[in-house]
Motif scaffolding. Sequence first.
Motif, PDB file in Angstrom:
ATOM      1  N   GLY A 186       0.810  -1.207   0.000  1.00 14.47           N
ATOM      2  CA  GLY A 186       0.000   0.000   0.000  1.00 14.47           C
ATOM      3  C   GLY A 186       0.846   1.261   0.000  1.00 14.47           C
ATOM      4  O   GLY A 186       1.935   1.313  -0.568  1.00 14.47           O
TER       5      GLY A 186
ATOM      6  N   ASP B 296      -4.600   4.532  10.058  1.00 10.50           N
ATOM      7  CA  ASP B 296      -5.119   4.128   8.760  1.00 10.50           C
ATOM      8  C   ASP B 296      -6.261   5.055   8.348  1.00 10.50           C
ATOM      9  O   ASP B 296      -6.763   5.844   9.152  1.00 10.50           O
ATOM     10  CB  ASP B 296      -5.519   2.651   8.724  1.00 10.50           C
ATOM     11  CG  ASP B 296      -6.678   2.317   9.651  1.00 10.50           C
ATOM     12  OD1 ASP B 296      -7.112   3.202  10.426  1.00 10.50           O
ATOM     13  OD2 ASP B 296      -7.144   1.172   9.602  1.00 10.50           O
TER      14      ASP B 296
ATOM     15  N   PRO C 131      -9.764   4.757   6.637  1.00 14.62           N
ATOM     16  CA  PRO C 131     -10.893   4.024   6.072  1.00 14.62           C
ATOM     17  C   PRO C 131     -11.546   4.851   4.943  1.00 14.62           C
ATOM     18  O   PRO C 131     -11.453   6.083   4.965  1.00 14.62           O
ATOM     19  CB  PRO C 131     -11.850   3.871   7.257  1.00 14.62           C
ATOM     20  CG  PRO C 131     -11.022   4.138   8.465  1.00 14.62           C
ATOM     21  CD  PRO C 131      -9.955   5.088   8.046  1.00 14.62           C
TER      22      PRO C 131
ATOM     23  N   THR D 218     -10.213   2.654   2.882  1.00 15.80           N
ATOM     24  CA  THR D 218      -9.081   1.915   2.325  1.00 15.80           C
ATOM     25  C   THR D 218      -8.457   1.051   3.425  1.00 15.80           C
ATOM     26  O   THR D 218      -8.592   1.337   4.615  1.00 15.80           O
ATOM     27  CB  THR D 218      -8.001   2.864   1.780  1.00 15.80           C
ATOM     28  OG1 THR D 218      -7.413   3.573   2.875  1.00 15.80           O
ATOM     29  CG2 THR D 218      -8.579   3.854   0.777  1.00 15.80           C
ATOM     30  N   THR D 219      -7.773   0.008   3.026  1.00 15.18           N
ATOM     31  CA  THR D 219      -7.107  -0.862   4.002  1.00 15.18           C
ATOM     32  C   THR D 219      -5.597  -0.789   3.849  1.00 15.18           C
ATOM     33  O   THR D 219      -4.872  -1.521   4.521  1.00 15.18           O
ATOM     34  CB  THR D 219      -7.541  -2.319   3.806  1.00 15.18           C
ATOM     35  OG1 THR D 219      -7.289  -2.701   2.446  1.00 15.18           O
ATOM     36  CG2 THR D 219      -9.024  -2.490   4.103  1.00 15.18           C
ATOM     37  N   ASP D 220      -5.108   0.104   2.992  1.00 16.58           N
ATOM     38  CA  ASP D 220      -3.659   0.120   2.735  1.00 16.58           C
ATOM     39  C   ASP D 220      -3.112   1.531   2.577  1.00 16.58           C
ATOM     40  O   ASP D 220      -2.150   1.766   1.859  1.00 16.58           O
ATOM     41  CB  ASP D 220      -3.336  -0.708   1.481  1.00 16.58           C
ATOM     42  CG  ASP D 220      -4.020  -0.172   0.232  1.00 16.58           C
ATOM     43  OD1 ASP D 220      -4.842   0.778   0.352  1.00 16.58           O
ATOM     44  OD2 ASP D 220      -3.736  -0.688  -0.863  1.00 16.58           O
ATOM     45  N   ARG D 221      -3.753   2.498   3.257  1.00 19.14           N
ATOM     46  CA  ARG D 221      -3.262   3.876   3.258  1.00 19.14           C
ATOM     47  C   ARG D 221      -2.992   4.267   4.705  1.00 19.14           C
ATOM     48  O   ARG D 221      -3.870   4.159   5.552  1.00 19.14           O
ATOM     49  CB  ARG D 221      -4.291   4.832   2.656  1.00 19.14           C
ATOM     50  CG  ARG D 221      -4.687   4.555   1.204  1.00 19.14           C
ATOM     51  CD  ARG D 221      -3.523   4.824   0.254  1.00 19.14           C
ATOM     52  NE  ARG D 221      -3.938   4.918  -1.128  1.00 19.14           N
ATOM     53  CZ  ARG D 221      -4.142   3.878  -1.934  1.00 19.14           C
ATOM     54  NH1 ARG D 221      -4.034   2.643  -1.459  1.00 19.14           N
ATOM     55  NH2 ARG D 221      -4.474   4.059  -3.203  1.00 19.14           N
ATOM     56  N   TYR D 222      -1.761   4.754   4.969  1.00 18.96           N
ATOM     57  CA  TYR D 222      -1.368   5.037   6.352  1.00 18.96           C
ATOM     58  C   TYR D 222      -0.637   6.373   6.469  1.00 18.96           C
ATOM     59  O   TYR D 222       0.154   6.747   5.598  1.00 18.96           O
ATOM     60  CB  TYR D 222      -0.427   3.953   6.888  1.00 18.96           C
ATOM     61  CG  TYR D 222      -0.965   2.553   6.805  1.00 18.96           C
ATOM     62  CD1 TYR D 222      -1.905   2.078   7.723  1.00 18.96           C
ATOM     63  CD2 TYR D 222      -0.535   1.687   5.804  1.00 18.96           C
ATOM     64  CE1 TYR D 222      -2.401   0.788   7.647  1.00 18.96           C
ATOM     65  CE2 TYR D 222      -1.032   0.393   5.710  1.00 18.96           C
ATOM     66  CZ  TYR D 222      -1.967  -0.054   6.640  1.00 18.96           C
ATOM     67  OH  TYR D 222      -2.458  -1.333   6.552  1.00 18.96           O
TER      68      TYR D 222
ATOM     69  N   GLU E 124      -2.166   8.752  -3.083  1.00 20.11           N
ATOM     70  CA  GLU E 124      -3.077   8.464  -4.194  1.00 20.11           C
ATOM     71  C   GLU E 124      -4.522   8.353  -3.707  1.00 20.11           C
ATOM     72  O   GLU E 124      -5.254   7.425  -4.059  1.00 20.11           O
ATOM     73  CB  GLU E 124      -2.638   7.217  -4.969  1.00 20.11           C
ATOM     74  CG  GLU E 124      -1.280   7.381  -5.632  1.00 20.11           C
ATOM     75  CD  GLU E 124      -0.902   6.246  -6.563  1.00 20.11           C
ATOM     76  OE1 GLU E 124      -1.762   5.398  -6.862  1.00 20.11           O
ATOM     77  OE2 GLU E 124       0.269   6.196  -6.982  1.00 20.11           O
ATOM     78  N   LEU E 125      -4.901   9.323  -2.887  1.00 16.69           N
ATOM     79  CA  LEU E 125      -6.285   9.380  -2.383  1.00 16.69           C
ATOM     80  C   LEU E 125      -7.159  10.202  -3.317  1.00 16.69           C
ATOM     81  O   LEU E 125      -6.700  11.185  -3.872  1.00 16.69           O
ATOM     82  CB  LEU E 125      -6.293   9.985  -0.969  1.00 16.69           C
ATOM     83  CG  LEU E 125      -5.761   9.090   0.143  1.00 16.69           C
ATOM     84  CD1 LEU E 125      -5.605   9.889   1.419  1.00 16.69           C
ATOM     85  CD2 LEU E 125      -6.674   7.900   0.368  1.00 16.69           C
TER      86      LEU E 125
END
Length: 201
Positions: A25, A68, A70, A72-76, A200-201
């Motif tokens: 991610g 994180d 939400p 998404t599960t891979d943006r931090y 990349e949001l």
Amino acid sequence: MANPLARAQYLLAAHTPSQLPPDGGFEVAFAGRSNAGKSTALNALCQQNALARVSKTPGRTQQLVFFDIPPTTDRYLVDLPGYGYAKVPKDLQAHWQAFLERYFQNRNALKGLVVVMDIRHPLKEYDRQMLGYAVNRGLPAHALLTKADKLGRGQQGNALQAVRKELKSAFGDIVSVQTFSGAAKLGVDEAREVVGRWLEL
């Protein structure tokens, strides 16, 4: 436009590499010397008052803190430990040095670094070290000159130009810089756009 960072929430705190989330991610790390205003900046970007704890005791962040975003599960967003005034034992400093170096060298998910510095005291040794980590990896970095509301407009501009010139001579064009104030909501949209682009949001 809605701010996707406003959904950020605490996920975990890692004290060792084995505690890090899976390396996939997109991650943007935030670094800053103790008392530079890192927690305030994170809270302003995410439109939350208490996402990152604002401490009266400098150097409170003692882990890599992951937030994180939400659904998404891979943006931090990753809050790195602050240094400067922190009364940290030498062995713990050595642990953090090794952990951070490994994180910067090996973490594939890391897409960019935001370095938070007090506009009145920019580019201390720690700031340069953190920027160096990013540049050595070829990662983009963005410097936030925080607490800009403490200076007049002319002083802000002079400080920005001086830092920009020094960053360009040290690192080339890989490091961008802006003035910022979480308290006065100065430069928040600009910083949010940089972070959102990297994620990349």
